[in-house]
Design a protein around this motif. Sequence first.
Motif, mmCIF file in Angstrom:
data_model
loop_
_atom_site.group_PDB
_atom_site.id
_atom_site.type_symbol
_atom_site.label_atom_id
_atom_site.label_comp_id
_atom_site.label_asym_id
_atom_site.label_seq_id
_atom_site.Cartn_x
_atom_site.Cartn_y
_atom_site.Cartn_z
ATOM 1 N N UNK A 143 5.184 -2.918 -10.311
ATOM 2 C CA UNK A 143 3.942 -3.452 -10.432
ATOM 3 C C UNK A 143 2.483 -2.055 -9.782
ATOM 4 N N UNK A 144 2.070 -2.235 -10.177
ATOM 5 C CA UNK A 144 0.722 -1.185 -10.005
ATOM 6 C C UNK A 144 -0.465 -1.350 -9.886
ATOM 7 N N UNK A 145 -1.622 -1.215 -8.670
ATOM 8 C CA UNK A 145 -2.650 -1.863 -8.703
ATOM 9 C C UNK A 145 -3.388 -1.265 -8.160
ATOM 10 N N UNK A 146 -4.594 -1.515 -8.302
ATOM 11 C CA UNK A 146 -5.938 -0.632 -7.434
ATOM 12 C C UNK A 146 -6.743 -1.174 -6.341
ATOM 13 N N UNK A 147 -7.360 -0.822 -5.331
ATOM 14 C CA UNK A 147 -7.592 -1.370 -4.314
ATOM 15 C C UNK A 147 -9.268 -1.167 -4.479
ATOM 16 N N UNK A 148 -10.066 -1.519 -4.657
ATOM 17 C CA UNK A 148 -11.336 -0.836 -3.454
ATOM 18 C C UNK A 148 -11.287 -0.989 -2.694
ATOM 19 N N UNK A 149 -11.230 0.568 -1.724
ATOM 20 C CA UNK A 149 -11.045 0.190 -0.344
ATOM 21 C C UNK A 149 -11.934 1.286 0.574
ATOM 22 N N UNK A 150 -13.488 1.673 -1.119
ATOM 23 C CA UNK A 150 -14.328 1.986 -0.618
ATOM 24 C C UNK A 150 -15.618 0.431 0.302
ATOM 25 N N UNK B 241 -14.385 -2.957 -9.876
ATOM 26 C CA UNK B 241 -13.834 -3.098 -9.223
ATOM 27 C C UNK B 241 -14.637 -3.192 -8.021
ATOM 28 N N UNK B 242 -15.192 -5.169 -7.308
ATOM 29 C CA UNK B 242 -16.049 -4.503 -6.156
ATOM 30 C C UNK B 242 -15.042 -4.482 -4.533
ATOM 31 N N UNK B 243 -16.167 -4.107 -3.238
ATOM 32 C CA UNK B 243 -15.470 -3.964 -2.545
ATOM 33 C C UNK B 243 -14.366 -3.985 -2.205
ATOM 34 N N UNK B 244 -13.345 -4.149 -1.177
ATOM 35 C CA UNK B 244 -12.512 -4.819 -1.038
ATOM 36 C C UNK B 244 -11.162 -5.785 -2.346
ATOM 37 N N UNK B 245 -11.741 -5.743 -3.044
ATOM 38 C CA UNK B 245 -11.460 -6.146 -4.306
ATOM 39 C C UNK B 245 -10.157 -5.787 -4.666
ATOM 40 N N UNK B 246 -9.271 -6.508 -5.177
ATOM 41 C CA UNK B 246 -7.818 -5.241 -6.644
ATOM 42 C C UNK B 246 -7.838 -5.972 -7.516
ATOM 43 N N UNK B 247 -7.369 -4.471 -8.152
ATOM 44 C CA UNK B 247 -7.553 -5.406 -9.870
ATOM 45 C C UNK B 247 -6.021 -5.764 -10.420
ATOM 46 N N UNK B 248 -6.112 -6.741 -11.388
ATOM 47 C CA UNK B 248 -4.756 -7.072 -11.785
ATOM 48 C C UNK B 248 -3.955 -5.737 -12.137
ATOM 49 N N UNK B 249 -2.436 -6.306 -12.141
ATOM 50 C CA UNK B 249 -1.940 -4.922 -12.086
ATOM 51 C C UNK B 249 -2.029 -4.266 -13.425
ATOM 52 N N UNK C 259 0.842 -1.488 0.186
ATOM 53 C CA UNK C 259 0.268 -0.365 0.434
ATOM 54 C C UNK C 259 0.459 1.374 0.015
ATOM 55 N N UNK C 260 0.696 2.207 -0.782
ATOM 56 C CA UNK C 260 1.664 3.359 -0.988
ATOM 57 C C UNK C 260 0.307 4.315 -0.445
ATOM 58 N N UNK C 261 -1.019 4.586 -1.000
ATOM 59 C CA UNK C 261 -1.548 5.621 -0.554
ATOM 60 C C UNK C 261 -3.071 4.916 -1.267
ATOM 61 N N UNK C 262 -3.852 5.622 0.418
ATOM 62 C CA UNK C 262 -5.168 5.665 -0.202
ATOM 63 C C UNK C 262 -5.752 7.110 -0.139
ATOM 64 N N UNK C 263 -7.234 7.134 -0.341
ATOM 65 C CA UNK C 263 -8.349 8.078 0.327
ATOM 66 C C UNK C 263 -9.417 7.298 0.498
ATOM 67 N N UNK C 264 -10.722 7.709 1.109
ATOM 68 C CA UNK C 264 -11.230 6.382 1.992
ATOM 69 C C UNK C 264 -12.198 7.143 2.096
ATOM 70 N N UNK C 265 -13.962 7.372 2.403
ATOM 71 C CA UNK C 265 -14.626 8.550 2.355
ATOM 72 C C UNK C 265 -14.956 8.075 3.599
ATOM 73 N N UNK C 266 -15.386 8.474 4.747
ATOM 74 C CA UNK C 266 -15.746 7.704 5.465
ATOM 75 C C UNK C 266 -17.029 8.378 6.593
ATOM 76 N N UNK C 267 -18.866 8.271 6.022
ATOM 77 C CA UNK C 267 -19.329 8.890 6.343
ATOM 78 C C UNK C 267 -19.914 8.829 7.868
ATOM 79 N N UNK C 268 -19.382 8.202 8.384
ATOM 80 C CA UNK C 268 -19.601 7.803 10.163
ATOM 81 C C UNK C 268 -19.010 8.918 10.778
ATOM 82 N N UNK C 269 -18.293 10.318 10.219
ATOM 83 C CA UNK C 269 -17.153 11.041 10.589
ATOM 84 C C UNK C 269 -17.416 12.116 10.749
ATOM 85 N N UNK C 270 -18.105 12.768 11.712
ATOM 86 C CA UNK C 270 -18.369 14.427 11.685
ATOM 87 C C UNK C 270 -18.809 15.050 10.998
ATOM 88 N N UNK C 271 -19.895 13.828 10.115
ATOM 89 C CA UNK C 271 -20.517 14.381 8.848
ATOM 90 C C UNK C 271 -20.368 13.891 7.404
#
Length: 255
Positions: free
Chosen positions: A106-113, A173-181, A64-76
């Motif tokens: 080798x670069x991939x994308x994970x659905x972390x939402x 790309x389903x929740x939690x799934x990692x794409x191929x490189x 994991x290099x970097x991520x940005x995830x939206x959390x609707x439970x925190x501070x509105x």
Amino acid sequence: MAGKIKKLITSPAGTLGAFALAVALLAFSSVGGARAALTYYSETYTSRVQMYDIGVTLLENDKEVSWRNYDSRKDNGSWLEEKGALLEDMVPEGEKFRIGAWYPEELKVRNSGTINQYVRVSLYKYWLDENGQKVQTLTPDLIDLELLTDNGWMIDEESSTDERTILYYSRVLETGEVSPAFSGRLKIDQSVTAKVTQTTEKTENGSKIITTYDYDGVQFCLEATVDAVQEHNVEDAVWSAWGRKVTVNNGILSL
């Protein structure tokens, strides 16, 4: 490299949008080792439909290099993000960067939402001199990033240029799934050593020709931006977010 990337996605009311994750790599200097810096810029989206938690994580060589995830439970609703560095382990300890040698990238994308999504990657390749200006004598194709397109990724030739390559992942790309490189290896083409500039300098006995390498003191730059849109009404979402007409049949996106 500028520290900000312009906003790439505007989410209209009634459409669940996404965000852009940009990676700026300052990766090579003829006088130093490989270095990398990561910056990214995004804005929170709004919607009149139910808010879901959407997120994307960038992986480099399964790390994991970097991520940005939206959390609707925190501070509105708020973004949780982590910035990292790329290419830190590209050159083995004790070795120097070698022109013409392949290095794993080798670069991939994970659905972390928490919502299924379709993703797009924009890759930019260029050279910068010591003053941060683009070097026109060195072409982007000398930065050889091996792209993988036999695993669901596809290149949007219509939107790509010499400096920019646009890729789409054709499957949801389903929740939690990692794409191929979408990339495998990286190298600086050996032919860069043949790029020279010759100048004539006057001397007491006449003149002499001075030859300098065009890559002296420059950096090669690779920038990757990952965008995502929701699975629902994806054709309209892609058109609204990225201005690209696509079709989706049985869950498979095509250009």
